[in-house]
Design an enzyme around this catalytic site. Structure first.
Site, mmCIF file in Angstrom:
data_model
loop_
_atom_site.group_PDB
_atom_site.id
_atom_site.type_symbol
_atom_site.label_atom_id
_atom_site.label_comp_id
_atom_site.label_asym_id
_atom_site.label_seq_id
_atom_site.Cartn_x
_atom_site.Cartn_y
_atom_site.Cartn_z
ATOM 1 N N ASP A 1 -12.459 -7.718 -2.539
ATOM 2 C CA ASP A 1 -11.618 -6.570 -2.852
ATOM 3 C C ASP A 1 -10.763 -6.994 -4.045
ATOM 4 O O ASP A 1 -9.879 -7.835 -3.922
ATOM 5 C CB ASP A 1 -10.750 -6.236 -1.636
ATOM 6 N N LYS B 1 -3.887 -0.367 -10.588
ATOM 7 C CA LYS B 1 -2.751 -1.193 -10.993
ATOM 8 C C LYS B 1 -2.909 -1.726 -12.413
ATOM 9 O O LYS B 1 -2.009 -1.598 -13.235
ATOM 10 C CB LYS B 1 -2.587 -2.356 -10.010
ATOM 11 N N TRP C 1 -4.406 -5.828 3.904
ATOM 12 C CA TRP C 1 -4.005 -4.459 3.571
ATOM 13 C C TRP C 1 -4.422 -3.561 4.755
ATOM 14 O O TRP C 1 -5.590 -3.574 5.154
ATOM 15 C CB TRP C 1 -4.717 -4.053 2.275
HETATM 16 N N1 PLA Z 1 -7.253 -3.043 -1.867
HETATM 17 C C1 PLA Z 1 -6.036 -3.587 -1.774
HETATM 18 C C2 PLA Z 1 -5.919 -5.002 -1.337
HETATM 19 C C3 PLA Z 1 -4.907 -2.829 -2.095
HETATM 20 O O1 PLA Z 1 -3.702 -3.393 -1.996
HETATM 21 C C4 PLA Z 1 -5.047 -1.489 -2.493
HETATM 22 C C5 PLA Z 1 -3.848 -0.651 -2.819
HETATM 23 C C6 PLA Z 1 -6.353 -0.992 -2.606
HETATM 24 C C7 PLA Z 1 -7.428 -1.789 -2.268
HETATM 25 C C8 PLA Z 1 -6.684 0.408 -2.998
HETATM 26 O O2 PLA Z 1 -6.116 0.890 -4.090
HETATM 27 P P1 PLA Z 1 -6.692 2.176 -4.845
HETATM 28 O O3 PLA Z 1 -7.597 2.903 -3.908
HETATM 29 O O4 PLA Z 1 -5.498 2.957 -5.215
HETATM 30 O O5 PLA Z 1 -7.423 1.628 -6.011
HETATM 31 N N2 PLA Z 1 -2.653 -0.930 -2.126
HETATM 32 C C9 PLA Z 1 -1.387 -0.267 -2.458
HETATM 33 C C10 PLA Z 1 -1.466 1.229 -2.344
HETATM 34 C C11 PLA Z 1 -0.981 -0.597 -3.874
HETATM 35 C C12 PLA Z 1 -1.988 1.775 -1.036
HETATM 36 O O6 PLA Z 1 -1.643 1.309 0.052
HETATM 37 O O7 PLA Z 1 -2.795 2.722 -1.145
HETATM 38 C C13 PLA Z 1 -0.317 -0.836 -1.509
HETATM 39 O O8 PLA Z 1 0.853 -0.473 -1.670
HETATM 40 O O9 PLA Z 1 -0.663 -1.674 -0.656
#
Ligand code: PLA
Length: 478
Positions: free
Chosen positions: A284, A320, A202
């Site tokens: 995570d 989520k 991510w």
């Molecule tokens: N860790 C991972 C691996 C994630 O994919 C995301 C969210 C988070 C943490 C953090 O989410 P939160 O702070 O909202 O709890 N990833 C999303 C959203 C769903 C984003 O990028 O913020 C994504 O589309 O990858």
């Protein structure tokens, strides 16, 4: 970055080091700037837009004051975030057929955001409870929420909880939990202040940890040839890490690849982490329950690491699995060797949090607390969670069948095999840009699709777009 400003930034880093940065803040700055340089060196500018801010900083020395009268005339327009910026572009598109498969946000079969029924029920209870007030929470949030969150991830019968070896803090969703955990490690980890993240991962991990004060390095994870786990590469890279370094692991539903280790592979990873290198695992967990539909199955890896008695960090998000995205509810749990250490760790977490945002917000955590503490709501939540996970899995089948029906060149089995919210399609940036331009399909440039944004109406449109992209740009798939 212009090469002159790159040089200037290099000098900046060099000078900070030369000036003998001995205090914590300067150290952090060095690590962050160093990381910025690395990002540029390794060509990560796209996933690392913050570099531009430093471009501006560096170019201060170079350009005279255009826009006199403002201290900020030199500030450059920053690029949009690689994930959240997709929604910005989507919102600007007037097309009635546009589809947003960028951010990982669940949509119903009608393409609408979903508020879970259990969340509505919990909110009703909160509103009618007149004993509630709007006082500040404590620095680490709602105590009951923290305990329930630790139980959710570690299991309600977890010996670590019974032995009081867990320090938990309510934080601002997954991101906030990672950031607080990162800053705690930067201050207190007695091993190397380096965190290894999977490649790819991510994108925000590359921003969260350097700014928290940790140097970020990658370990091999995904093999584009097999579209599966590069297990041998992963083990080799962990074996080459310095003893005691931190390793970021996606608890389940790896983002962006949808590739998770098997239980047997997790065991191999655990042995290298624990027995060979004494690395510190930082999980995570942003998708518990979303991958398999079962909260327990999706927490298996975390629980396995905790059960061997070693230390573990875990960042949880309720975005989520409870659909509480904008409420920003999450928790950081630090599992240590003894109760006394946990108490002291918690006291230090407060020192990290207090100057950052003082204390977390109440509403979302109060919802979660109601749901997790009522057997009725908890059971209903599990049913709703399973139906979200099942709908995503059924979209995998629909998309796979639609590509098969079109005889789209290539092997698309990975759409079925990958786990969780995303499919890492293997489509190139060129193909994605084409799909956005010609078909109004919005997705991240690395070829990731949020399966949760699909429904029976838009699957044919996506399949048409993928088919055309693959046929028109045949050499370009990864
Ligand atoms: N860790 C991972 C691996 C994630 O994919 C995301 C969210 C988070 C943490 C953090 O989410 P939160 O702070 O909202 O709890 N990833 C999303 C959203 C769903 C984003 O990028 O913020 C994504 O589309 O990858």
């Amino acid at each position: 970055m212009k090469s002159s400003s790159f040089l200037c930034l290099s000098h900046l880093v060099h000078n900070v080091y030369q000036s003998g940065c001995i205090n914590y803040f300067a150290d952090v700055t060095c690590v962050s700037l160093q990381r910025l340089l690395e990002a540029r060196v390794y060509g990560e500018s796209e996933t690392f837009p913050v570099v531009n801010a430093f471009d501006s900083m560096a170019s201060l020395n170079l350009s005279s004051a255009a826009g006199a009268g403002s201290y900020f005339a030199h500030v450059e327009q920053a690029p949009e975030d690689p994930i959240l910026g997709i929604t910005v572009a989507f919102n600007k598109d007037p097309s009635p057929v546009k589809v947003n498969l960028g951010v990982g946000a669940y949509r119903t079969e009608d393409g609408k955001p979903l508020v879970l029924d259990v969340v509505r029920q919990a909110e009703q209870q909160l509103i009618s409870d007149e004993s509630r007030n709007k006082e500040y929470l404590g620095i680490t949030g709602i105590t009951h929420f923290n305990r329930l969150s630790a139980q959710l991830i570690l299991g309600s019968d977890s010996p670590a909880i019974a032995e009081k070896r867990v320090a938990t803090a309510q934080c601002l969703s997954g991101t906030g939990s990672l950031r607080v955990g990162g800053e705690f490690l930067a201050r207190h980890h007695s091993g190397p202040k380096i965190i290894y993240v999977p490649s790819p991962t991510w994108g925000n991990h590359f921003k969260i940890f350097p700014f928290a004060g940790l140097e970020t390095k990658t370990y091999r994870y995904y093999d584009p040839k097999t579209k599966g786990l590069d297990y041998e590469g992963l083990l080799e890279d962990l074996r080459a890490a310095p003893k005691g370094a931190v390793v970021l692991l996606h608890a389940c539903a790896h983002n962006p690849t949808g590739v998770d280790p098997s239980q047997e592979q997790w065991e191999g990873i655990r042995r290298v982490i624990r027995e060979e290198k004494q690395l510190l695992p930082f999980f995570d967990s942003a998708y518990q329950g979303f991958a398999s539909g079962s909260l327990d199955t999706d927490a298996w890896a975390v629980r396995r690491f905790v059960s061997d008695g070693g230390e573990v960090f875990a960042a949880q998000s309720y975005a989520k699995n409870m659909g509480l995205y904008g409420e920003r509810v999450g928790a950081l749990s630090i599992i240590v060797k003894e109760a006394g250490i946990a108490t002291r760790v918690e006291s230090q977490l407060k020192l990290v949090i207090r100057p950052m945002y003082s204390s977390p917000p109440t509403h979302g955590a109060a919802i979660v607390t109601r749901i997790l503490s009522s057997k009725k709501l908890f059971d209903e939540w599990k049913v709703e969670l399973k139906s979200m996970a099942d709908r995503i899995i059924s979209m995998r089948h629909e998309l796979f069948e639609a590509l098969k029906a079109r005889q789209t060149p290539g092997n698309w089995e990975h759409i079925l095999n990958q786990i969780g919210m995303f499919t890492f399609t293997g489509l190139s940036r060129e193909q994605v840009e084409y799909m956005t331009r010609e078909f109004h399909i919005y997705m991240t440039l690395d070829g990731r699709i949020s399966m949760a944004g699909l429904n029976s109406q838009n699957v044919p449109q996506l399949a048409d777009a993928m088919h055309s992209a693959v046929v028109d740009f045949p050499q370009s798939s990864k």
